[in-house]
Motif scaffolding. Sequence first.
Motif, mmCIF file in Angstrom:
data_model
loop_
_atom_site.group_PDB
_atom_site.id
_atom_site.type_symbol
_atom_site.label_atom_id
_atom_site.label_comp_id
_atom_site.label_asym_id
_atom_site.label_seq_id
_atom_site.Cartn_x
_atom_site.Cartn_y
_atom_site.Cartn_z
ATOM 1 N N ILE A 157 15.674 40.579 62.239
ATOM 2 C CA ILE A 157 14.580 39.674 62.553
ATOM 3 C C ILE A 157 13.436 39.985 61.598
ATOM 4 O O ILE A 157 13.010 41.121 61.484
ATOM 5 C CB ILE A 157 14.081 39.870 63.997
ATOM 6 C CG1 ILE A 157 15.213 39.748 65.003
ATOM 7 C CG2 ILE A 157 12.935 38.916 64.305
ATOM 8 C CD1 ILE A 157 15.788 38.378 65.142
ATOM 9 N N CYS A 158 12.965 38.992 60.882
ATOM 10 C CA CYS A 158 11.821 39.224 59.987
ATOM 11 C C CYS A 158 10.862 38.050 60.121
ATOM 12 O O CYS A 158 11.071 36.988 59.579
ATOM 13 C CB CYS A 158 12.267 39.427 58.543
ATOM 14 S SG CYS A 158 13.306 38.129 57.893
ATOM 15 N N GLY A 159 9.820 38.268 60.899
ATOM 16 C CA GLY A 159 8.821 37.236 61.101
ATOM 17 C C GLY A 159 7.632 37.793 61.851
ATOM 18 O O GLY A 159 7.521 38.998 62.063
ATOM 19 N N GLY A 160 6.769 36.937 62.296
ATOM 20 C CA GLY A 160 5.577 37.366 63.005
ATOM 21 C C GLY A 160 5.855 37.981 64.362
ATOM 22 O O GLY A 160 5.030 38.718 64.888
ATOM 23 N N SER A 161 7.007 37.709 64.938
ATOM 24 C CA SER A 161 7.309 38.228 66.266
ATOM 25 C C SER A 161 7.471 39.742 66.299
ATOM 26 O O SER A 161 7.384 40.344 67.352
ATOM 27 C CB SER A 161 8.565 37.558 66.816
ATOM 28 O OG SER A 161 9.659 37.795 65.967
ATOM 29 N N VAL A 162 7.697 40.377 65.155
ATOM 30 C CA VAL A 162 7.864 41.832 65.129
ATOM 31 C C VAL A 162 6.523 42.557 65.034
ATOM 32 O O VAL A 162 6.473 43.776 65.194
ATOM 33 C CB VAL A 162 8.785 42.280 63.971
ATOM 34 C CG1 VAL A 162 10.132 41.609 64.077
ATOM 35 C CG2 VAL A 162 8.174 42.024 62.619
ATOM 36 N N MET A 163 5.435 41.848 64.800
ATOM 37 C CA MET A 163 4.117 42.473 64.679
ATOM 38 C C MET A 163 3.443 42.550 66.045
ATOM 39 O O MET A 163 3.580 41.652 66.855
ATOM 40 C CB MET A 163 3.242 41.673 63.717
ATOM 41 C CG MET A 163 3.801 41.636 62.329
ATOM 42 S SD MET A 163 2.812 40.585 61.295
ATOM 43 C CE MET A 163 4.034 40.139 60.084
ATOM 44 N N LEU A 164 2.724 43.629 66.262
ATOM 45 C CA LEU A 164 2.097 43.820 67.567
ATOM 46 C C LEU A 164 0.910 42.907 67.813
ATOM 47 O O LEU A 164 0.677 42.469 68.925
ATOM 48 C CB LEU A 164 1.641 45.279 67.714
ATOM 49 C CG LEU A 164 2.768 46.301 67.754
ATOM 50 C CD1 LEU A 164 2.177 47.700 67.827
ATOM 51 C CD2 LEU A 164 3.683 46.043 68.918
ATOM 52 N N ARG A 165 0.141 42.632 66.784
ATOM 53 C CA ARG A 165 -1.068 41.831 66.943
ATOM 54 C C ARG A 165 -1.134 40.741 65.871
ATOM 55 O O ARG A 165 -0.571 40.885 64.804
ATOM 56 C CB ARG A 165 -2.301 42.715 66.795
ATOM 57 C CG ARG A 165 -2.414 43.759 67.857
ATOM 58 C CD ARG A 165 -3.703 44.538 67.690
ATOM 59 N NE ARG A 165 -3.738 45.628 68.636
ATOM 60 C CZ ARG A 165 -3.407 46.881 68.336
ATOM 61 N NH1 ARG A 165 -3.035 47.194 67.121
ATOM 62 N NH2 ARG A 165 -3.476 47.816 69.248
ATOM 63 N N ILE A 166 -1.871 39.695 66.182
ATOM 64 C CA ILE A 166 -2.113 38.651 65.190
ATOM 65 C C ILE A 166 -3.063 39.220 64.137
ATOM 66 O O ILE A 166 -4.071 39.842 64.479
ATOM 67 C CB ILE A 166 -2.718 37.404 65.850
ATOM 68 C CG1 ILE A 166 -1.729 36.809 66.846
ATOM 69 C CG2 ILE A 166 -3.108 36.374 64.804
ATOM 70 C CD1 ILE A 166 -2.272 35.637 67.619
ATOM 71 N N VAL A 167 -2.736 39.021 62.898
ATOM 72 C CA VAL A 167 -3.575 39.546 61.820
ATOM 73 C C VAL A 167 -4.857 38.726 61.706
ATOM 74 O O VAL A 167 -4.896 37.551 62.055
ATOM 75 C CB VAL A 167 -2.814 39.547 60.473
ATOM 76 C CG1 VAL A 167 -1.639 40.488 60.531
ATOM 77 C CG2 VAL A 167 -2.351 38.161 60.106
ATOM 78 N N ALA A 168 -5.908 39.367 61.198
ATOM 79 C CA ALA A 168 -7.190 38.684 61.073
ATOM 80 C C ALA A 168 -7.214 37.734 59.879
ATOM 81 O O ALA A 168 -7.967 36.782 59.858
ATOM 82 C CB ALA A 168 -8.311 39.713 60.936
ATOM 83 N N GLY A 169 -6.391 37.987 58.888
ATOM 84 C CA GLY A 169 -6.374 37.163 57.683
ATOM 85 C C GLY A 169 -5.284 36.111 57.728
ATOM 86 O O GLY A 169 -5.022 35.491 58.756
ATOM 87 N N ASN A 170 -4.620 35.950 56.626
ATOM 88 C CA ASN A 170 -3.579 34.952 56.471
ATOM 89 C C ASN A 170 -2.283 35.419 57.135
ATOM 90 O O ASN A 170 -1.681 36.413 56.732
ATOM 91 C CB ASN A 170 -3.351 34.711 54.971
ATOM 92 C CG ASN A 170 -2.398 33.584 54.698
ATOM 93 O OD1 ASN A 170 -1.795 33.028 55.607
ATOM 94 N ND2 ASN A 170 -2.267 33.234 53.441
#
Length: 68
Positions: A36-49
Amino acid sequence: MGRKSCHPFGTLRMANDERARLAPRLAAQAIARFRICGGSVMLRIVAGNANASVIMTAERCAEFTFAE
């Protein structure tokens, strides 16, 4: 007309235990040879792009895949 966008971040748990859906190298626990490689693996929404962070995650996933 306005548009609404959705960025699903943090929807998959990554750890080394049985409750996690992902192993630390982005491999799915329940499906062999699936990453799986996408935003779902990140803990928080990033402040930038958000797109830039997803691209970085995808590049790292490709490195993990080619290393095996």
